[in-house]
Design an enzyme around this catalytic site. Structure first.
Site, mmCIF file in Angstrom:
data_model
loop_
_atom_site.group_PDB
_atom_site.id
_atom_site.type_symbol
_atom_site.label_atom_id
_atom_site.label_comp_id
_atom_site.label_asym_id
_atom_site.label_seq_id
_atom_site.Cartn_x
_atom_site.Cartn_y
_atom_site.Cartn_z
ATOM 1 N N ASP A 74 0.677 -1.296 -0.063
ATOM 2 C CA ASP A 74 -0.060 0.116 0.049
ATOM 3 C C ASP A 74 0.978 1.271 0.149
ATOM 4 O OD1 ASP A 74 -2.472 -1.300 -0.183
ATOM 5 O OD2 ASP A 74 -2.788 -1.173 2.070
ATOM 6 N N LYS A 96 -3.566 3.410 -2.648
ATOM 7 C CA LYS A 96 -4.632 4.357 -2.624
ATOM 8 C C LYS A 96 -4.372 5.733 -1.979
ATOM 9 C CE LYS A 96 -8.091 0.800 -2.613
ATOM 10 N NZ LYS A 96 -7.393 -0.297 -1.977
ATOM 11 N N ALA A 158 -1.566 2.946 13.629
ATOM 12 C CA ALA A 158 -1.134 4.435 13.846
ATOM 13 C C ALA A 158 -1.559 5.112 15.163
ATOM 14 C CB ALA A 158 -1.654 5.121 12.693
ATOM 15 N N MET A 216 -8.581 8.802 9.077
ATOM 16 C CA MET A 216 -8.696 9.004 7.881
ATOM 17 C C MET A 216 -9.908 10.253 7.832
ATOM 18 S SD MET A 216 -8.884 5.178 5.905
ATOM 19 C CE MET A 216 -9.910 4.772 7.260
#
Length: 222
Positions: A74, A96, A158, A216
């Site tokens: 990724d 992405k 994260a 996100m």
């Protein structure tokens, strides 16, 4: 292996007379075909690369990389982790970014399935932890439905990685008895979190304090 042997034994009994001699001249060929099909089938290992620091990669993840035939990785996988990929192994970027998808999720799942059915040891590398907002459930479902063995290797997500490096505990017995991971980036654009419920733990409306971690951020046009 036990299941495979049991299935082959059952097939033999259905194709044989009481004396054990095959009454079907194609029996051996069919068994050989089944064995060859099983031996060619590969597997998929989905690993978490952590929040970027290459030293946070687990030993199990590192071993999977070294034993792979092809690696799908990724955008959030750091350059330092990519540098650990064996030089002889095929590597495919499937990252992405916002409005910049190198491949759709359906395409990634289909590619993993195709490679595994070709008999390859496939490693899928995701940033952070595969089970935290990383679509590992969708990918595992596609593979398992086709009988492809799949293994998930956890990574440092994260949330805990960034907070620990900053010296900020996600939970503290004086003020935060729980932690919740939240994203507004859902599969359906119309779906949103229950903001009222989320605010209770951080606004004093609840007697039990809660830490909210947002993943996100969602871009919205007004």
């Amino acid at each position: 292996m036990i299941t495979a042997a049991t299935n082959l034994l059952a097939l033999f009994r259905r194709s044989s007379n009481n004396d054990g001699k095959s009454k079907d001249t194609g029996f051996i060929n069919r068994v050989k075909t089944q064995i060859q099909a099983r031996s060619k089938r590969g597997c998929v290992t989905i690993i978490g690369a952590g929040p970027g620091d290459v030293e946070l990669l687990t030993l199990k993840a590192y071993r999977a990389l070294q034993n792979s035939d092809v690696i799908l990785f990724d955008a959030l996988v750091s350059d330092e982790v990519v540098a650990l990929f064996p030089k002889q192994v095929q590597r495919i970027y499937v990252g992405k970014r916002y409005a910049q998808h190198s491949m759709s999720q359906e395409g990634i799942s289909a590619l993993m399935l195709k490679l595994a059915l070709e008999g390859k040891q496939v490693v899928r590398v995701k940033g952070g932890d595969p089970a935290i907002f990383a679509r590992v459930g969708e990918e595992c479902q596609v593979l398992q439905q086709s009988g492809v063995p799949v293994c998930v290797v956890p990574g440092v997500t994260a949330a805990s990685g960034a907070s620990s490096y900053a010296g900020i505990p996600l939970t503290h017995r004086s003020c935060a008895q729980s932690v919740r991971f939240v994203t507004a980036h859902m599969k359906s654009a119309e779906t949103e979190p229950n903001w009222a419920s989320l605010s209770e733990g951080v606004s004093g409306q609840s007697k039990n304090g809660e830490t909210l971690v947002f993943y996100m951020g969602l871009r919205q046009s007004t």
